[in-house]
Motif scaffolding. Structure first.
Motif, PDB file in Angstrom:
ATOM      1  N   VAL A 174       0.833  -1.206   0.000  1.00 39.08           N
ATOM      2  CA  VAL A 174       0.000   0.000   0.000  1.00 39.08           C
ATOM      3  C   VAL A 174       0.867   1.255   0.000  1.00 39.08           C
ATOM      4  CG1 VAL A 174      -0.205   0.287   2.505  1.00 39.08           C
ATOM      5  CG2 VAL A 174      -2.090   0.991   1.017  1.00 39.08           C
ATOM      6  N   ILE A 186       1.110   2.825  -3.446  1.00 37.58           N
ATOM      7  CA  ILE A 186      -0.047   3.645  -3.820  1.00 37.58           C
ATOM      8  C   ILE A 186       0.113   5.058  -3.263  1.00 37.58           C
ATOM      9  CG2 ILE A 186      -2.532   3.932  -3.517  1.00 37.58           C
ATOM     10  CD1 ILE A 186      -2.806   0.923  -3.496  1.00 37.58           C
ATOM     11  N   GLY A 207      -9.767   4.828  -0.863  1.00 38.71           N
ATOM     12  CA  GLY A 207      -9.268   3.481  -1.080  1.00 38.71           C
ATOM     13  C   GLY A 207      -9.606   2.544   0.062  1.00 38.71           C
ATOM     14  N   LEU A 208      -9.470   3.005   1.297  1.00 36.27           N
ATOM     15  CA  LEU A 208      -9.799   2.170   2.454  1.00 36.27           C
ATOM     16  C   LEU A 208     -11.276   1.787   2.454  1.00 36.27           C
ATOM     17  CD1 LEU A 208      -7.780   3.889   5.330  1.00 36.27           C
ATOM     18  CD2 LEU A 208      -7.287   1.707   4.222  1.00 36.27           C
ATOM     19  N   THR A 256      -4.011   5.964  -8.731  1.00 37.00           N
ATOM     20  CA  THR A 256      -3.660   4.953  -7.735  1.00 37.00           C
ATOM     21  C   THR A 256      -4.892   4.401  -7.021  1.00 37.00           C
ATOM     22  OG1 THR A 256      -3.304   6.634  -6.018  1.00 37.00           O
ATOM     23  CG2 THR A 256      -1.424   6.040  -7.377  1.00 37.00           C
ATOM     24  N   TRP A 257      -5.967   5.200  -6.912  1.00 32.88           N
ATOM     25  CA  TRP A 257      -7.174   4.686  -6.258  1.00 32.88           C
ATOM     26  C   TRP A 257      -7.743   3.490  -6.997  1.00 32.88           C
ATOM     27  CZ3 TRP A 257     -12.088   4.128  -8.274  1.00 32.88           C
ATOM     28  CH2 TRP A 257     -13.058   3.674  -7.363  1.00 32.88           C
ATOM     29  N   LYS A 298      -7.149  -2.544   8.134  1.00 33.76           N
ATOM     30  CA  LYS A 298      -7.125  -1.208   7.554  1.00 33.76           C
ATOM     31  C   LYS A 298      -6.371  -0.178   8.398  1.00 33.76           C
ATOM     32  CE  LYS A 298     -11.246  -1.823   4.713  1.00 33.76           C
ATOM     33  NZ  LYS A 298     -12.590  -1.317   4.353  1.00 33.76           N
ATOM     34  N   SER A 327      -7.443  -0.053  -5.630  1.00 37.70           N
ATOM     35  CA  SER A 327      -8.085  -0.441  -4.369  1.00 37.70           C
ATOM     36  C   SER A 327      -9.175  -1.495  -4.519  1.00 37.70           C
ATOM     37  CB  SER A 327      -8.660   0.803  -3.673  1.00 37.70           C
ATOM     38  OG  SER A 327      -7.642   1.742  -3.408  1.00 37.70           O
ATOM     39  N   THR A 380     -13.017   1.331  -0.084  1.00 33.73           N
ATOM     40  CA  THR A 380     -13.268   0.475  -1.244  1.00 33.73           C
ATOM     41  C   THR A 380     -12.766  -0.949  -1.034  1.00 33.73           C
ATOM     42  OG1 THR A 380     -13.109   2.386  -2.707  1.00 33.73           O
ATOM     43  CG2 THR A 380     -12.823   0.224  -3.710  1.00 33.73           C
ATOM     44  N   ILE A 381     -11.692  -1.120  -0.273  1.00 29.45           N
ATOM     45  CA  ILE A 381     -11.067  -2.439  -0.110  1.00 29.45           C
ATOM     46  C   ILE A 381     -12.068  -3.433   0.473  1.00 29.45           C
ATOM     47  CG2 ILE A 381      -9.302  -3.746   1.141  1.00 29.45           C
ATOM     48  CD1 ILE A 381      -7.539  -1.251   0.999  1.00 29.45           C
TER      49      ILE A 381
END
Length: 326
Positions: A45, A48, A76-77, A115-116, A129, A119, A79-80
């Motif tokens: 990560v 990213i 991004g967090l 970069t997103w 996370k 994710s 979305t993961i």
């Protein structure tokens, strides 16, 4: 014939100075290497964070770079491990980029948005996370610090602002394209469907007067890079070959970026494929890369056409201004 090809695929810029290449590699690559050695897979990560922060800071300074990177980090967090959230967040980020363009900051937002798109992929666990965000923040601060220390950060002053009509159309088309590409990538392209939205965003990075030319260059570069990666994979599947090839191609890609976007795309494709080949089959990776590239190129061209039609209906003079971008 040869001159025509040179005019179409060569850019006017000079190669990136080796000092800048070295600073870029220090800012972008050092934290991920250290993080992966210490924390294992989730340490990736850091890449990213460093890539988003360094590119955004290079365009608009460390303050703007840090702001957009933190926003993309939170996005991004969320979305993961949550495909439904990815479909909700994607168009929201597209609208945000359109608003940023109205204030002259579309470029750093789009750099970070690249970069997103990773994710929604299967690379990071959804149960750790806090640790990932801690790594993300430290890596981001490193990249921003290196950018500032070595004089590679840009000015905080906004670039040329988009008109209200242009920002509206760009935000709407980007929001629609992100939502579509995330959904199609997740449903039709398997574990590596993230390449669809990633490629779409890369093709949409300003200036938009060159979107069709950039699409052609990126398509050709992707095909060349895929052929090279497959060739080395058929010659040897040794881990050291993959690592060495990826490590060599990445700085060379940065070096040629201002002068030859096609070659940059080819070298970046080789680097990405070789790194991902450490955890997946390179043949599958390569063909999925080509498929997503083709799909993203078609969708980008279609949305660009719709966007041009919208501009023509709302504010025709915006099209003339678009054609003057280089």
């Amino acid at each position: 014939m040869l001159q025509t090809l040179r005019d179409r695929f060569l850019d006017d810029g000079d190669p990136m100075p080796w000092r800048t290449v070295a600073v870029t590699c220090l800012a972008v690559m050092a934290p991920p290497i250290v993080a992966v050695l210490i924390f294992g897979r989730i340490g990736a990560v850091a890449f990213i964070a460093t890539l988003a922060a360094y590119l955004a800071a290079k365009d608009s300074g460390v303050l703007i770079g840090g702001l957009v990177t933190v926003v993309m980090g939170f996005a991004g967090l969320l979305t993961i491990g949550a495909p439904a959230m990815a479909l909700m967040i994607a168009p929201t980020l597209g609208v945000m980029a359109g608003v940023a363009g109205y204030y002259g900051f579309a470029l750093p937002v789009m750099r970070a948005l690249i970069t997103w798109t990773v994710s929604p992929g299967p690379f990071f666990p959804a149960d750790d996370k806090p640790m990932m965000f801690g790594i993300f923040l430290v890596a981001m601060l490193w990249a921003l610090g290196v950018s500032k220390l070595f004089g590679e950060s840009g000015s905080h002053d906004p670039k040329e602002r988009d008109s209200e009509a242009y920002a509206l159309v760009f935000g709407a088309m980007l929001a629609a394209g992100l939502a579509i590409s995330v959904w199609i990538g997740g449903h039709w392209f398997g574990d590596h469907g993230f390449w669809f939205p990633l490629t779409f965003v890369v093709l949409c990075v300003p200036p938009h007067g060159r979107v069709f030319g950039r699409t052609l260059k990126r398509t050709v570069g992707t095909l060349l890079g895929t052929i090279v990666a497959l060739g080395f994979a058929w010659l040897s599947d040794a881990t050291w070959v993959m690592i060495a090839l990826g490590a060599i191609c990445l700085p060379l890609g940065f070096r040629v970026l201002p002068a030859n976007y096609t070659l940059f795309t080819a070298l970046l494709t080789v680097s990405v494929l070789e790194v991902l080949a450490l955890v997946s089959d390179v043949d599958t990776l390569a063909w999925e890369r080509v498929a997503t590239m083709g799909a993203a190129a078609v969708m980008t061209a279609a949305l660009a056409g719709v966007g041009l039609l919208g501009l023509w209906l709302i504010r025709p003079e915006a099209i003339k201004a678009l054609q003057t971008q280089d």
